[in-house]
Design a protein around this motif. Sequence first.
Motif, PDB file in Angstrom:
ATOM      1  N   UNK A 103      -1.959  21.738  -2.695  1.00  0.00           N
ATOM      2  CA  UNK A 103      -2.419  22.926  -3.398  1.00  0.00           C
ATOM      3  C   UNK A 103      -2.381  22.665  -4.902  1.00  0.00           C
ATOM      4  N   UNK A 104      -3.170  23.436  -5.623  1.00  0.00           N
ATOM      5  CA  UNK A 104      -3.177  23.296  -7.071  1.00  0.00           C
ATOM      6  C   UNK A 104      -1.763  23.488  -7.621  1.00  0.00           C
ATOM      7  N   UNK A 105      -1.390  22.613  -8.560  1.00  0.00           N
ATOM      8  CA  UNK A 105      -0.080  22.709  -9.182  1.00  0.00           C
ATOM      9  C   UNK A 105       1.007  21.955  -8.439  1.00  0.00           C
ATOM     10  N   UNK A 106       0.693  21.328  -7.325  1.00  0.00           N
ATOM     11  CA  UNK A 106       1.718  20.623  -6.544  1.00  0.00           C
ATOM     12  C   UNK A 106       1.767  19.140  -6.889  1.00  0.00           C
ATOM     13  N   UNK A 107       2.965  18.561  -6.706  1.00  0.00           N
ATOM     14  CA  UNK A 107       3.170  17.125  -6.810  1.00  0.00           C
ATOM     15  C   UNK A 107       3.635  16.610  -5.454  1.00  0.00           C
ATOM     16  N   UNK A 108       3.211  15.398  -5.130  1.00  0.00           N
ATOM     17  CA  UNK A 108       3.551  14.863  -3.820  1.00  0.00           C
ATOM     18  C   UNK A 108       3.658  13.342  -3.862  1.00  0.00           C
ATOM     19  N   UNK A 109       4.395  12.801  -2.893  1.00  0.00           N
ATOM     20  CA  UNK A 109       4.497  11.363  -2.672  1.00  0.00           C
ATOM     21  C   UNK A 109       3.894  11.072  -1.309  1.00  0.00           C
ATOM     22  N   UNK A 110       2.992  10.097  -1.258  1.00  0.00           N
ATOM     23  CA  UNK A 110       2.351   9.714   0.001  1.00  0.00           C
ATOM     24  C   UNK A 110       2.563   8.225   0.239  1.00  0.00           C
ATOM     25  N   UNK A 111       3.021   7.877   1.430  1.00  0.00           N
ATOM     26  CA  UNK A 111       3.146   6.480   1.837  1.00  0.00           C
ATOM     27  C   UNK A 111       2.126   6.217   2.934  1.00  0.00           C
ATOM     28  N   UNK A 112       1.393   5.122   2.801  1.00  0.00           N
ATOM     29  CA  UNK A 112       0.302   4.841   3.739  1.00  0.00           C
ATOM     30  C   UNK A 112       0.369   3.414   4.255  1.00  0.00           C
ATOM     31  N   UNK A 113       0.297   3.237   5.571  1.00  0.00           N
ATOM     32  CA  UNK A 113       0.064   1.883   6.087  1.00  0.00           C
ATOM     33  C   UNK A 113      -1.331   1.432   5.685  1.00  0.00           C
ATOM     34  N   UNK A 114      -1.547   0.144   5.669  1.00  0.00           N
ATOM     35  CA  UNK A 114      -2.825  -0.376   5.168  1.00  0.00           C
ATOM     36  C   UNK A 114      -4.018   0.081   5.991  1.00  0.00           C
ATOM     37  N   UNK A 115      -3.801   0.433   7.259  1.00  0.00           N
ATOM     38  CA  UNK A 115      -4.912   0.845   8.103  1.00  0.00           C
ATOM     39  C   UNK A 115      -5.592   2.109   7.601  1.00  0.00           C
ATOM     40  N   UNK A 116      -4.857   2.965   6.870  1.00  0.00           N
ATOM     41  CA  UNK A 116      -5.471   4.150   6.275  1.00  0.00           C
ATOM     42  C   UNK A 116      -5.503   4.042   4.750  1.00  0.00           C
ATOM     43  N   UNK A 117      -5.190   2.817   4.268  1.00  0.00           N
ATOM     44  CA  UNK A 117      -5.249   2.548   2.835  1.00  0.00           C
ATOM     45  C   UNK A 117      -6.491   1.730   2.519  1.00  0.00           C
ATOM     46  N   UNK A 118      -6.275   0.541   1.940  1.00  0.00           N
ATOM     47  CA  UNK A 118      -7.411  -0.285   1.546  1.00  0.00           C
ATOM     48  C   UNK A 118      -7.745  -1.363   2.570  1.00  0.00           C
ATOM     49  N   UNK A 119      -6.979  -1.414   3.673  1.00  0.00           N
ATOM     50  CA  UNK A 119      -7.332  -2.289   4.771  1.00  0.00           C
ATOM     51  C   UNK A 119      -7.222  -3.769   4.461  1.00  0.00           C
ATOM     52  N   UNK A 120      -8.158  -4.522   4.981  1.00  0.00           N
ATOM     53  CA  UNK A 120      -8.058  -5.987   4.964  1.00  0.00           C
ATOM     54  C   UNK A 120      -8.713  -6.636   3.755  1.00  0.00           C
ATOM     55  N   UNK A 121      -9.199  -5.833   2.806  1.00  0.00           N
ATOM     56  CA  UNK A 121      -9.823  -6.398   1.615  1.00  0.00           C
ATOM     57  C   UNK A 121      -8.951  -6.180   0.383  1.00  0.00           C
ATOM     58  N   UNK A 122      -8.819  -7.210  -0.422  1.00  0.00           N
ATOM     59  CA  UNK A 122      -8.066  -7.077  -1.666  1.00  0.00           C
ATOM     60  C   UNK A 122      -8.792  -6.121  -2.606  1.00  0.00           C
ATOM     61  N   UNK A 123      -8.024  -5.433  -3.439  1.00  0.00           N
ATOM     62  CA  UNK A 123      -8.582  -4.480  -4.395  1.00  0.00           C
ATOM     63  C   UNK A 123      -8.011  -4.725  -5.780  1.00  0.00           C
TER      64      UNK A 123
END
Length: 309
Positions: free
Chosen positions: A138-158
């Motif tokens: 929601x607007x005004x919120x702060x959050x921390x998100x941890x993601x495995x690579x499968x839902x992140x950038x996957x198998x390609x370098x960025x």
Amino acid sequence: MYKLVLGLLVVWLAGALSSCNKIAGVDPSTTPSGIFIRDTSILNRYAASKGLVLTTTASNLRYVISSRNPTGKQAALGEELEFNYVLTTLTRKGGTGADSLDVIERQVDTTFRVQPNFFPFTDGLLISGLQEAMLLMREGERAIFLMPSIIGFGSRAQLNGAIPPNTPIRWDVTLRRSRSEDQRIREYITANKLVVTDSTTLSGLRIIKTRANPTGDSLSANRTAIFNYTGRQLRARSAFGFDSTATGLRRFNVPGFNAGLAKLRAGERALLIFPSSLGFQNAGIVVNGTFLVPPGTPLLYDVEVTSIR
């Protein structure tokens, strides 16, 4: 020209996790399921070391809303997000020592730690983990998100290799605003002290005459308007040009422009402002793989009718 920041654009399509790792000649740790198991171990160890109490979704996104705003507006697809973030990679220290499984965190993108990033929140433009994450805020919120690579950038370098292939990541995000197209239009009109002279032609079209000529010829059947124009898109807090008479590209054949032009007489000049539903809709304009006009972007045309023949 609009460029998607950070490699946020989806660049990898994740396959289903394999149910069988024991394939002759294949290292099980390099298969999708092996990578996922490794990522899970890294994220679990990292969360424990930081004392993070996280919620895990069905996609294995882990998160905590560290600063809540329960009455804030929920982020929504089709709107423009204004947010800050820091992106961090999480990798194992490695080696043979007792601390070989310890997690090393490295901040790889702090560009928008302080200054806000503006992004068209269209379905599929962000990597899947970040799209899911933003929808939780929601607007005004702060959050921390941890993601495995499968839902992140996957198998390609960025980021020129700063994010290696198959690397779990952490996002620290502050959502400032989620603005609808109508909000962006109204705020632009207010900020620039514009006076709408006609808003009845099509739903969402605003006509702001900057030079009137009530005795000039009007556009009718079998008559043609000769005009000059500049096309701009409303993004962030400003209007950015993407086309004009001088370019010869003629990117104006959209319902909002045509309806506004039909209301003008020879010698008149006006601003035509309208939502993407009367413009380029959810397709936008793509040039050389880059969005010149992102999907869901309201448009502004400055039009001068020089004559009607």
